[in-house]
Design a protein around this motif. Structure first.
Motif, short mmCIF file in Angstrom:
data_model
loop_
_atom_site.label_atom_id
_atom_site.label_comp_id
_atom_site.label_asym_id
_atom_site.label_seq_id
_atom_site.Cartn_x
_atom_site.Cartn_y
_atom_site.Cartn_z
N GLY A 171 53.21 35.48 48.19
CA GLY A 171 53.73 34.91 46.95
C GLY A 171 54.42 33.57 47.15
O GLY A 171 55.00 33.02 46.23
N SER A 172 54.39 33.02 48.39
CA SER A 172 55.00 31.71 48.57
C SER A 172 53.96 30.74 49.13
O SER A 172 53.90 30.48 50.32
CB SER A 172 56.20 31.79 49.51
N PRO A 173 53.11 30.25 48.28
CA PRO A 173 52.02 29.38 48.72
C PRO A 173 52.53 28.07 49.28
O PRO A 173 53.51 27.52 48.79
CB PRO A 173 51.23 29.16 47.44
N PRO A 174 51.92 27.59 50.34
CA PRO A 174 52.33 26.37 51.01
C PRO A 174 51.88 25.15 50.24
O PRO A 174 51.11 24.34 50.73
CB PRO A 174 51.63 26.47 52.36
N LEU A 175 52.39 25.03 49.02
CA LEU A 175 51.95 23.96 48.12
C LEU A 175 52.10 22.57 48.72
O LEU A 175 51.23 21.72 48.59
CB LEU A 175 52.76 24.03 46.82
N GLU A 176 53.22 22.37 49.40
CA GLU A 176 53.53 21.06 49.96
C GLU A 176 52.47 20.65 50.99
O GLU A 176 51.97 19.53 50.99
CB GLU A 176 54.92 21.10 50.62
N SER A 177 52.11 21.62 51.83
CA SER A 177 51.11 21.40 52.86
C SER A 177 49.76 21.02 52.23
O SER A 177 49.08 20.09 52.67
CB SER A 177 50.97 22.68 53.67
N LEU A 178 49.39 21.74 51.19
CA LEU A 178 48.12 21.46 50.51
C LEU A 178 48.13 20.08 49.88
O LEU A 178 47.14 19.34 49.93
CB LEU A 178 47.86 22.53 49.44
N LYS A 179 49.26 19.74 49.29
CA LYS A 179 49.37 18.44 48.61
C LYS A 179 49.19 17.30 49.60
O LYS A 179 48.51 16.31 49.34
CB LYS A 179 50.75 18.32 47.93
N ARG A 180 49.78 17.45 50.78
CA ARG A 180 49.69 16.40 51.78
C ARG A 180 48.27 16.25 52.32
O ARG A 180 47.80 15.15 52.58
CB ARG A 180 50.67 16.68 52.93
N LEU A 181 47.58 17.37 52.47
CA LEU A 181 46.18 17.31 52.91
C LEU A 181 45.33 16.57 51.88
O LEU A 181 44.47 15.77 52.22
CB LEU A 181 45.64 18.72 53.15
N LYS A 182 45.60 16.85 50.60
CA LYS A 182 44.86 16.18 49.53
C LYS A 182 45.15 14.70 49.53
O LYS A 182 44.27 13.88 49.29
CB LYS A 182 45.23 16.80 48.18
N GLU A 183 46.40 14.34 49.79
CA GLU A 183 46.78 12.93 49.83
C GLU A 183 46.04 12.19 50.95
O GLU A 183 45.73 11.01 50.83
CB GLU A 183 48.30 12.77 50.00
#
Ligand code: C2E
Ligand code: MG
Ligand code: MG
Length: 292
Positions: free
Chosen positions: A160-172
């Motif tokens: 329930g605690s998705p690593p949103l920040e990590s995903l965002k940086r990969l997309k960037e």
């Protein structure tokens, strides 16, 4: 007699348990040594545009050949690698290997080809995953837009605690992200947006019963429509028959992957396949040979 049978049952039971515990330990011991012994290899399965037969990308799939154990399937050793933490080193190896290979194909002239790499959940929670990926792209000379990272629905939803920040940086950085095994876990549709996913991979279990099973057919059509509306690419995995292929092409599923089109291949076989041009597909070019 009953007592004896009970005893035998018990003995049988402990024997089986000991055996499986032994196997587990053996597997674990071998797995820990597999990287340094160079026992891993990547196979690459083509992902194809049904309208044109073009191989748009390949998915890197890990293979393990061990002297004592023979060929161990990923479904057996990946969960164990996750359990023991060995997966961190494996993930890094796979990503580097796949990027190096993609660079080779690009250098051979197959410049549009992309590669999809499966990542474990542990890779995602790794603090500096994006930094390490950036360094890896730099090292291998591969552009980020040619690399897609596949995360299973289960991994994205875990804890329930998705690593949103990590995903965002990969997309960037310019990489694209896929949700794998879609439909097997419990993600909500809003998660697709929240995680900024680019590609939806429909799980093989939905494709297997096409086109006869009306529930599967309805689900697949809905998922293809959903992906289109959300401007996501969609891949149907596990296409094995001409009937499944015809159904998926008719309902505009953007990309197909499965034994009908190609099994996972050695890198040289991929190059040979790409050299021959678009795949001959059922019903597309009847004058061509049967697909492999
Ligand atoms: P996946 O990512 O969903 O990969 C697709 C699996 O379906 C592959 O199994 C592929 O060989 C198989 N497949 C493709 N087309 C067909 C078909 O037409 N019929 C059938 N019956 N099967 C088909 P594989 O290679 O055994 O991998 C199993 C799973 O192991 C993968 O599922 C993925 O979750 C995991 N995996 C594989 N390689 C890696 C890796 O490098 N890293 C990580 N973390 N996981 C991996
Ligand atoms: Mg995958
Ligand atoms: Mg799968």
């Amino acid at each position: 007699f009953a007592k004896e049978r009970g005893k035998n049952t018990f003995q049988f039971y402990t024997h089986a348990m000991t055996q499986s515990a032994c196997q587990h330990l053996m597997l674990e011991t071998q797995l820990r040594r597999a990287l340094e012994r160079d026992e891993f290899e990547l196979a690459y399965q083509p992902v194809v545009e049904p309208a044109t037969g073009r191989v748009e990308r390949v998915e890197a799939l890990l293979r393990w050949h061990n002297q004592e154990l023979g060929d161990v399937p990923p479904a057996t050793f990946i969960p164990l690698a996750e359990e023991t933490g060995v997966i961190k080193a494996i993930d890094a190896w796979v990503l580097r290997q796949a990027c190096r290979q993609l660079k080779r194909w690009h250098d051979q002239g197959f410049t549009g080809l992309r590669v999809a790499v499966n990542l474990s959940g542990q890779a995602l929670v790794h603090q500096n995953l994006a930094d390490r990926v950036a360094a890896l792209l730099e090292e291998t000379g591969v552009e980020a837009r040619f690399v897609e990272l596949e995360l299973t629905e289960g991994v994205l939803m875990r804890n329930g605690s998705p690593p949103l920040e990590s995903l965002k940086r990969l997309k960037e950085l310019g990489l694209t992200l896929a949700i794998d095994d879609f439909g097997t876990s419990h993600s909500s549709l809003s998660d697709l947006r929240r995680f900024h996913l680019d590609t939806l991979k429909i799980d093989r279990s939905f494709i297997a019963d096409l086109p006869g099973d009306s529930d599967s057919a309805a689900i697949v059509r809905a998922l293809v429509g959903l992906a289109g509306n959300m401007r996501m690419a969609v891949v149907a995995v596990g296409v094995e028959t001409a009937e499944q292929f015809a159904f998926l092409r008719e309902f505009d599923c953007g990309l197909l992957q499965g034994y009908l089109l190609s099994t996972p291949l050695h890198p040289d076989e991929v190059a040979a396949l790409l050299k021959r041009g678009p795949l001959a597909l059922p019903g597309l070019r009847p004058e061509h040979e049967e697909p492999r």
